[in-house]
Scaffold this active site. Structure first.
Site, mmCIF file in Angstrom:
data_model
loop_
_atom_site.group_PDB
_atom_site.id
_atom_site.type_symbol
_atom_site.label_atom_id
_atom_site.label_comp_id
_atom_site.label_asym_id
_atom_site.label_seq_id
_atom_site.Cartn_x
_atom_site.Cartn_y
_atom_site.Cartn_z
ATOM 1 N N PHE A 100 -8.573 -12.143 -13.293
ATOM 2 C CA PHE A 100 -7.542 -11.288 -13.899
ATOM 3 C C PHE A 100 -8.147 -10.213 -14.803
ATOM 4 O O PHE A 100 -7.490 -9.702 -15.704
ATOM 5 C CB PHE A 100 -6.514 -12.130 -14.670
ATOM 6 C CG PHE A 100 -5.932 -13.259 -13.859
ATOM 7 C CD1 PHE A 100 -5.327 -13.021 -12.642
ATOM 8 C CD2 PHE A 100 -6.003 -14.576 -14.308
ATOM 9 C CE1 PHE A 100 -4.798 -14.062 -11.884
ATOM 10 C CE2 PHE A 100 -5.481 -15.624 -13.560
ATOM 11 C CZ PHE A 100 -4.880 -15.359 -12.340
ATOM 12 N N ARG A 124 0.306 -0.461 4.148
ATOM 13 C CA ARG A 124 0.230 -1.556 5.111
ATOM 14 C C ARG A 124 -0.111 -2.855 4.396
ATOM 15 O O ARG A 124 -1.036 -2.897 3.581
ATOM 16 C CB ARG A 124 -0.864 -1.260 6.154
ATOM 17 C CG ARG A 124 -0.863 -2.284 7.298
ATOM 18 C CD ARG A 124 -2.130 -2.259 8.131
ATOM 19 N NE ARG A 124 -2.439 -0.966 8.749
ATOM 20 C CZ ARG A 124 -1.798 -0.474 9.816
ATOM 21 N NH1 ARG A 124 -0.815 -1.134 10.360
ATOM 22 N NH2 ARG A 124 -2.143 0.694 10.306
ATOM 23 N N LEU A 161 -1.864 -6.131 4.663
ATOM 24 C CA LEU A 161 -2.940 -6.585 5.545
ATOM 25 C C LEU A 161 -2.720 -8.010 6.013
ATOM 26 O O LEU A 161 -3.077 -8.366 7.132
ATOM 27 C CB LEU A 161 -4.280 -6.470 4.810
ATOM 28 C CG LEU A 161 -4.610 -5.049 4.326
ATOM 29 C CD1 LEU A 161 -5.759 -5.071 3.331
ATOM 30 C CD2 LEU A 161 -4.952 -4.157 5.515
ATOM 31 N N ASN A 162 -2.144 -8.814 5.120
ATOM 32 C CA ASN A 162 -1.893 -10.218 5.437
ATOM 33 C C ASN A 162 -0.724 -10.678 4.573
ATOM 34 O O ASN A 162 -0.878 -10.844 3.359
ATOM 35 C CB ASN A 162 -3.166 -11.044 5.147
ATOM 36 C CG ASN A 162 -2.980 -12.516 5.450
ATOM 37 O OD1 ASN A 162 -1.866 -13.026 5.557
ATOM 38 N ND2 ASN A 162 -4.085 -13.221 5.567
ATOM 39 N N GLN A 197 -0.481 -12.991 -3.969
ATOM 40 C CA GLN A 197 -0.834 -12.114 -5.086
ATOM 41 C C GLN A 197 0.403 -11.728 -5.895
ATOM 42 O O GLN A 197 0.388 -11.730 -7.114
ATOM 43 C CB GLN A 197 -1.513 -10.848 -4.562
ATOM 44 C CG GLN A 197 -2.950 -11.063 -4.166
ATOM 45 C CD GLN A 197 -3.754 -11.504 -5.366
ATOM 46 O OE1 GLN A 197 -3.984 -10.745 -6.282
ATOM 47 N NE2 GLN A 197 -4.156 -12.758 -5.380
ATOM 48 N N GLU A 221 -2.157 -6.206 -8.715
ATOM 49 C CA GLU A 221 -1.683 -5.914 -10.065
ATOM 50 C C GLU A 221 -0.241 -5.427 -10.059
ATOM 51 O O GLU A 221 0.459 -5.550 -11.060
ATOM 52 C CB GLU A 221 -2.611 -4.885 -10.717
ATOM 53 C CG GLU A 221 -4.019 -5.460 -10.859
ATOM 54 C CD GLU A 221 -4.981 -4.611 -11.668
ATOM 55 O OE1 GLU A 221 -4.736 -3.401 -11.801
ATOM 56 O OE2 GLU A 221 -5.974 -5.170 -12.154
#
Ligand code: MOS
Length: 726
Positions: A242, A610, A612-613, A620, A687
């Site tokens: 973090f 986009r 990504l996953n 996150q 973030e």
């Protein structure tokens, strides 16, 4: 590879692997407890001794004497190094206070000795035997409110657009309030830890827990004055950072000194009660926000002035960061002050600047919506902008904030919310709903990688870190997609200073930058393979390379082929504001008798290019949302103003939110494409997820109770005397 124009249609638009919900490839190692973390490197340093640190017991001043005789003679002790034994060490990158050496104490729990022993218990027990005499420095003024009053109105503004005074004079509605955010601690699961082998005082190997391998590598070289080529740094698994592990900290320094003194590898973890004062934290802030609006809800003026603190030379917390960019408005004045205070170091913590700034600005926006008698969602929509309002020549590359608000309102059921503060109840609980906007820049850094085709398998090496974010997985997806290979045939090797330098993990630049770097390396490998086969126009798909008369499996290429490249970012990006956006919706219950607040459900809608996953990205964002709830309701480093340290320096006294505090949490991604951002058209989310959350909670609590609290955290004591009598 130079990224010098916006990405057009490319192989990532096929989305065979990128964009698919892909479970973490390091997941099994982690859930079985077999991922080797820095303190558990029995695989490489089975004979490591135990190091234990001693922290200074004054806020600032000087050490007049240290007597380590009893510690040196204690059972099992192999070495003791005190700060008086060595000259002051050079400071590494962004180290504000000195990490070790000499008699000066710059903050409480600064490391002043390390004891090395055969067991952890022996090292800890011996540390307690060291006698230290201090000469405390003069008491300092540690009152940030007073400091703000002293600096308010001084200095040139950081941003000044238009005639602000006139806008406030002529506006239909004006708000003007003070907001306060407390000091916050990163409180990652894994404390700062290192195992170091510097046993002969020559070459040094550092197995550590750090976000930025290259910065760490350079900092160790600077700190000890040795050739970087003699240092190897590895950090393959990191239990959260973090921002707290962006820079070299005392754990690695003490383990190195202990190893040299004892002639063996040494492992050392900062004890949890030392983490909060010894390492960095997010500065408290005091913020004044004035808003001016027309009767139709259009912002005419924004005025944001803030103060935070740090040791001389630091950056504090730039709470004004989002204000020049987030909302439309013809005039604005923004000023950030950083005041010197002899306290533990302040530095980056998740969304540095935006997180604390939006805690205030997004309450201010809610207050203005109330004053205008406007729906707070509508008020934000009216004040959207597609260009940087402080520099209208510069457009946002891709901004879908309005869509976030609209989708969120629909999915959350915003139309059915409580519209009269304090008017909805569920038994003893007052029910309220709140919204806030989220904004966070999307920077990128140069990032390199090496791709190696060997026996039909692809190995990718880069010093990129995975701090729990999912780097292993998204980088493997990127490599597999680029090479036209199956995910299972890709092996990622990360976080070793012998690998090509990457962006590292920070500032939510990691995913965007390092995937582009891996793409660059894999494209270089494709060129090399095509060259070897004499193909001008090779295609890579299904584990095969085709072109002309050639159609062969990559596994048929018996020789090892290796290529290295890095992504470099073109100047064209300077013509855009590249950023991420979101909207948070929260439902709370506030107990009518006790003032206790509970989040009942929350929703985030995110716009970050986009995705990504979706699995790792969602992880996150929910992590950020949980952290935002902690910031809203409980997190508060309690400052002892007479002695200059944070008293609640452990996880019992410093309360973070956990999963159980949030029963219902939903994340939606717009899954847009931002071709200006990266070749993958992707931006970070690490973030974004915390930005605006605390204000959404605070706004929901206002809606539940009719009580507006502007001092975080929103603990029950701030409500008790104003709750309705029932
Ligand atoms: Mo971040 S606060 O740059 O890890």
């Amino acid at each position: 590879m130079k990224f010098d124009s916006p990405a057009e249609t490319n192989l990532f638009d096929d989305k065979k692997i990128i964009g698919k919900p892909t479970p973490r490839i390091d997941g099994p190692l982690k859930v079985t407890g077999t991922a080797p973390y820095a303190y558990e490197r029995n695989d490489v340093a089975p004979d490591a001794l135990y190091g234990y640190p001693l922290g200074a017991a004054i806020g600032h001043g000087r050490i007049t004497s240290m007597d380590a005789t009893a510690a040196r003679n204690a059972p099992g002790v192999r070495a003791v190094v005190t700060t008086l034994d060595i000259d002051p060490l050079e400071k590494g990158m962004n180290n504000i206070a000195r990490l070790f050496g000499g008699d000066e104490v710059q903050h409480y729990h600064q490391a002043i000795a390390v004891v090395v022993a055969d067991t952890f218990e022996e090292a800890r027990a011996a540390t307690a035997l060291i006698r230290v005499e201090y000469e405390a420095g003069e008491a300092a003024n540690l009152n940030l409110d007073a400091a703000f009053r002293d600096v308010e109105g001084t200095g040139d503004p950081d941003t000044l657009v238009g005639d602000v005074e006139a806008a406030f004079r002529d506006a239909a509605v004006v708000t003007d309030q003070m907001y306060r955010t407390p000091a916050e601690s990163h409180t990652m699961m894994e404390p700062h830890s290192s195992t170091v082998d510097w046993s002969d005082g020559g070459d040094m190997t550092v197995w550590t827990s750090n976000q930025m391998i290259n910065w760490n590598h350079q900092s160790i070289a600077t700190t000890f004055g040795i050739d970087p080529d003699r240092i190897r740094v590895e950090s393959p698994y990191v239990g959260g950072g973090f921002g707290s592990k962006l820079w070299l900290r005392a754990d690695a320094v003490l383990a190195a000194l202990g190893s040299r003194a004892a002639g063996k590898p040494v492992k050392l973890a900062l004890p949890r009660p030392m983490v909060m004062n010894n390492t960095t934290h997010r500065s408290a802030t005091v913020q004044r926000i004035r808003l001016a609006a027309d009767a139709d809800g259009r912002l005419k003026g924004l005025w944001h002035e803030a103060a935070s603190y740090c040791l001389p030379g630091g950056r504090g917390e730039t709470a004004t960061a989002p204000t020049p960019l987030f909302y439309a408005g013809q005039t604005r004045r923004v000023k950030n002050h950083v005041v010197d205070m002899p306290l533990p170091e302040t530095a980056d913590m998740r969304a540095p600047g935006e997180a604390s700034g939006l805690m205030a600005l997004e309450i201010a926006m809610d207050e203005m919506a109330v004053a205008l008698d406007m729906d707070p969602v509508e008020f934000r929509i009216v004040n959207d902008t597609q260009v940087n309002p402080s520099d209208p020549e510069t457009p946002f590359s891709d901004r879908n904030f309005v869509e976030c608000l609209k989708r969120g309102a629909e999915v959350f059921g915003w139309a059915d919310r409580n519209t009269t503060p304090g008017a909805r109840r569920d038994g003893d609980w007052l029910i309220g709903h709140g919204v806030a906007g989220a904004f966070r820049g999307a920077p990128v850094l140069p990032s390199g990688a090496r791709a190696i085709l060997k026996g039909g398998k692809l190995i990718v090496e880069t010093d990129m870190t995975d701090i729990g974010t999912g780097s292993y997985t998204i980088l493997a997806q990127t490599a597999a997609e680029t090479m036209g290979m199956a995910l299972k045939d890709v092996e990622m090797r990360l976080a070793d200073s012998t690998y090509p330098v990457s962006s590292g993990s920070g500032g939510q630049f990691g995913a965007a930058s390092s995937t582009a770097g891996v793409y660059a390396a894999c494209m270089a490998l494709r060129d090399k393979i095509a060259g070897r086969l004499g193909l001008n126009d090779a295609a890579f798909a299904d584990g095969r390379v085709t072109g002309g008369a050639t159609d062969m499996a990559l596994s048929e290429i018996t020789e090892e082929v290796s290529a290295e490249d890095a992504i470099e970012w073109g100047d064209f990006q300077d013509g855009y504001e590249v950023a991420t956006f979101g909207a948070h919706f929260v439902e709370v219950g506030v107990h009518a008798l006790t003032g206790e607040s509970r989040v009942r459900r929350m929703l985030a809608v995110c716009d970050a290019g986009r995705i990504l996953n979706p699995i790792t990205a969602r992880s996150q964002v929910i992590g950020g949302m949980v952290m935002g709830v902690g910031a809203a309701l409980s997190e508060d480093m309690a400052l002892d103003r007479t002695r200059g340290f944070f008293a609640n320096h452990d996880m019992a006294g410093y309360e973070v939110a956990v999963h159980a505090d949030i029963p219902d949490q939903q994340v939606l991604f717009l899954d847009t494409l931002d071709g200006v951002a990266t070749p993958l058209k992707a931006k970070g989310v690490g973030e974004l997820g915390i930005c605006g959350v605390a204000a959404a909670v605070a706004n929901a609590i206002y809606n539940a109770t009719g009580i507006r609290v502007r001092d975080y955290p929103l603990t029950m004591d701030k409500f008790l005397d104003r709750l309705p009598v029932t």
